[in-house]
Design a protein around this motif. Structure first.
Motif, PDB file in Angstrom:
ATOM      1  N   GLU A  94      -5.154  -9.403 -10.361  1.00 57.54           N
ATOM      2  CA  GLU A  94      -5.290  -8.132  -9.642  1.00 57.54           C
ATOM      3  C   GLU A  94      -6.023  -7.093 -10.497  1.00 57.54           C
ATOM      4  O   GLU A  94      -6.827  -6.310  -9.977  1.00 57.54           O
ATOM      5  CB  GLU A  94      -3.920  -7.607  -9.230  1.00 57.54           C
ATOM      6  CG  GLU A  94      -3.278  -8.398  -8.105  1.00 57.54           C
ATOM      7  CD  GLU A  94      -1.985  -7.769  -7.611  1.00 57.54           C
ATOM      8  OE1 GLU A  94      -1.513  -6.789  -8.242  1.00 57.54           O
ATOM      9  OE2 GLU A  94      -1.433  -8.257  -6.602  1.00 57.54           O
ATOM     10  N   TYR A  95      -5.765  -7.088 -11.786  1.00 52.54           N
ATOM     11  CA  TYR A  95      -6.467  -6.166 -12.686  1.00 52.54           C
ATOM     12  C   TYR A  95      -7.970  -6.447 -12.653  1.00 52.54           C
ATOM     13  O   TYR A  95      -8.789  -5.522 -12.583  1.00 52.54           O
ATOM     14  CB  TYR A  95      -5.933  -6.317 -14.110  1.00 52.54           C
ATOM     15  CG  TYR A  95      -6.602  -5.411 -15.118  1.00 52.54           C
ATOM     16  CD1 TYR A  95      -6.201  -4.078 -15.255  1.00 52.54           C
ATOM     17  CD2 TYR A  95      -7.617  -5.876 -15.936  1.00 52.54           C
ATOM     18  CE1 TYR A  95      -6.809  -3.237 -16.173  1.00 52.54           C
ATOM     19  CE2 TYR A  95      -8.243  -5.046 -16.860  1.00 52.54           C
ATOM     20  CZ  TYR A  95      -7.834  -3.728 -16.973  1.00 52.54           C
ATOM     21  OH  TYR A  95      -8.449  -2.904 -17.882  1.00 52.54           O
ATOM     22  N   ALA A 183      -2.724  -7.180  -2.824  1.00 51.23           N
ATOM     23  CA  ALA A 183      -3.983  -6.560  -3.232  1.00 51.23           C
ATOM     24  C   ALA A 183      -5.146  -7.525  -3.059  1.00 51.23           C
ATOM     25  O   ALA A 183      -6.227  -7.154  -2.580  1.00 51.23           O
ATOM     26  CB  ALA A 183      -3.891  -6.095  -4.687  1.00 51.23           C
ATOM     27  N   LEU A 184      -4.940  -8.768  -3.448  1.00 51.94           N
ATOM     28  CA  LEU A 184      -5.995  -9.763  -3.313  1.00 51.94           C
ATOM     29  C   LEU A 184      -6.270 -10.074  -1.846  1.00 51.94           C
ATOM     30  O   LEU A 184      -7.432 -10.191  -1.428  1.00 51.94           O
ATOM     31  CB  LEU A 184      -5.598 -11.036  -4.061  1.00 51.94           C
ATOM     32  CG  LEU A 184      -6.651 -12.150  -4.156  1.00 51.94           C
ATOM     33  CD1 LEU A 184      -7.935 -11.641  -4.783  1.00 51.94           C
ATOM     34  CD2 LEU A 184      -6.092 -13.319  -4.957  1.00 51.94           C
ATOM     35  N   ALA A 185      -5.219 -10.196  -1.059  1.00 51.13           N
ATOM     36  CA  ALA A 185      -5.394 -10.454   0.373  1.00 51.13           C
ATOM     37  C   ALA A 185      -6.164  -9.320   1.042  1.00 51.13           C
ATOM     38  O   ALA A 185      -7.041  -9.564   1.887  1.00 51.13           O
ATOM     39  CB  ALA A 185      -4.032 -10.641   1.040  1.00 51.13           C
ATOM     40  N   ASP A 186      -5.864  -8.072   0.667  1.00 51.22           N
ATOM     41  CA  ASP A 186      -6.589  -6.930   1.234  1.00 51.22           C
ATOM     42  C   ASP A 186      -8.058  -6.947   0.822  1.00 51.22           C
ATOM     43  O   ASP A 186      -8.945  -6.652   1.636  1.00 51.22           O
ATOM     44  CB  ASP A 186      -5.947  -5.614   0.770  1.00 51.22           C
ATOM     45  CG  ASP A 186      -4.611  -5.342   1.457  1.00 51.22           C
ATOM     46  OD1 ASP A 186      -4.318  -6.000   2.471  1.00 51.22           O
ATOM     47  OD2 ASP A 186      -3.855  -4.481   0.955  1.00 51.22           O
ATOM     48  N   CYS A 193     -13.963  -9.339  -1.806  1.00 48.54           N
ATOM     49  CA  CYS A 193     -13.648 -10.445  -2.703  1.00 48.54           C
ATOM     50  C   CYS A 193     -13.479 -11.723  -1.893  1.00 48.54           C
ATOM     51  O   CYS A 193     -13.249 -11.682  -0.679  1.00 48.54           O
ATOM     52  CB  CYS A 193     -12.362 -10.120  -3.479  1.00 48.54           C
ATOM     53  SG  CYS A 193     -11.954 -11.284  -4.803  1.00 48.54           S
ATOM     54  N   ALA A 194     -13.615 -12.842  -2.564  1.00 46.49           N
ATOM     55  CA  ALA A 194     -13.309 -14.148  -1.990  1.00 46.49           C
ATOM     56  C   ALA A 194     -12.587 -14.962  -3.048  1.00 46.49           C
ATOM     57  O   ALA A 194     -12.704 -14.682  -4.249  1.00 46.49           O
ATOM     58  CB  ALA A 194     -14.575 -14.862  -1.530  1.00 46.49           C
ATOM     59  N   VAL A 195     -11.835 -15.951  -2.602  1.00 44.83           N
ATOM     60  CA  VAL A 195     -11.103 -16.838  -3.515  1.00 44.83           C
ATOM     61  C   VAL A 195     -11.612 -18.255  -3.301  1.00 44.83           C
ATOM     62  O   VAL A 195     -11.594 -18.757  -2.175  1.00 44.83           O
ATOM     63  CB  VAL A 195      -9.584 -16.778  -3.280  1.00 44.83           C
ATOM     64  CG1 VAL A 195      -8.855 -17.559  -4.367  1.00 44.83           C
ATOM     65  CG2 VAL A 195      -9.088 -15.336  -3.232  1.00 44.83           C
ATOM     66  N   VAL A 196     -12.059 -18.883  -4.373  1.00 50.46           N
ATOM     67  CA  VAL A 196     -12.640 -20.219  -4.290  1.00 50.46           C
ATOM     68  C   VAL A 196     -11.861 -21.170  -5.190  1.00 50.46           C
ATOM     69  O   VAL A 196     -11.553 -20.835  -6.334  1.00 50.46           O
ATOM     70  CB  VAL A 196     -14.129 -20.205  -4.731  1.00 50.46           C
ATOM     71  CG1 VAL A 196     -14.690 -21.621  -4.772  1.00 50.46           C
ATOM     72  CG2 VAL A 196     -14.953 -19.335  -3.799  1.00 50.46           C
TER      73      VAL A 196
END
Length: 220
Positions: A94-95, A183-186, A193-196
């Motif tokens: 998150e940071y 926070a990451l989902a938002d 952002c994207a998560v891979v």
């Protein structure tokens, strides 16, 4: 390179392209070794603006900056044995996204992972590893426990298949980070952002996409 070029944020698609192209150079044994000179050190003295957070395994053979041919200030790296997640890991990620402005989060798994193998051994035999290594194994087990449901013979076959274990652990970690971190989902929902999830092949040096949450211009 100017300061503006360093601090200008990349889109998730641009960050992924930069990583993918860097890994292509690494696989081809033609690394560019970018952003590793004295000028770059001075430019980064006051602040950092990495384009990607890489959450990977502590394995000494899986050095993120090297396999993606990145330099100083390019990637914010978080590593634990077996890329197991706890609250400090989530806080670190998150940071990287919320404070440093990274537009991509990568979960990097690999073959021949000792933590994943130990978790599979525990599921298959009931034997526990010694000391605090057990804490690592306990956090890997939920990622691969689902493959033991159903037919016992098929479950045992799956537990002995490195590729299945690696892929399941990466996918579960991606889903867990996205589900656990509001926070990451938002950030993903807003397109920031994207998560891979990637699986790294130690011999080939290639990092292949397993799954993705968000838009990076490619699918597994």
């Amino acid at each position: 390179m100017s300061t503006n070029e360093i601090t200008a944020p990349l889109s998730p698609r641009e960050a992924w392209t930069r990583l993918r192209e860097g890994n292509d150079r690494f696989v081809a044994d033609a690394p560019a070794h970018p952003s590793q000179n004295a000028d770059r050190r001075r430019e980064l003295q006051a602040a950092q603006h990495p384009h990607t957070v890489i959450f990977g395994c502590s394995d000494s053979r899986v050095a993120a900056e090297i396999i993606f041919d990145q330099g100083l200030g390019d990637v914010f790296v978080v590593r634990t044995a077996g890329h197991v997640v706890d609250t400090t890991v989530v806080g670190s990620i998150e940071y990287g996204v919320e404070v440093l402005g990274a537009s991509l989060v990568v979960v990097l798994g690999h073959d021949s992972c000792g933590a994943v193998a130990a978790a599979a051994h525990t599921l298959a035999t009931g034997e526990q590893p010694p000391g605090f290594v057990r804490a690592v194994v306990d956090r890997v087990i939920p990622s691969i426990a689902s493959i033991t449901s159903g037919d016992p013979a098929q479950a045992m076959t799956a537990l002995s298949d490195q590729n299945v274990l690696r892929r399941e652990h990466v996918k579960h970690t991606v889903d867990m980070l996205h589900g656990y971190s509001a926070a990451l989902a938002d950030a993903v929902k807003e397109g920031r952002c994207a998560v891979v999830g990637l699986e790294y092949d130690l011999a080939e040096g290639s990092a292949r996409m397993v799954n993705v949450i968000g838009e990076v211009g490619e699918q597994p």
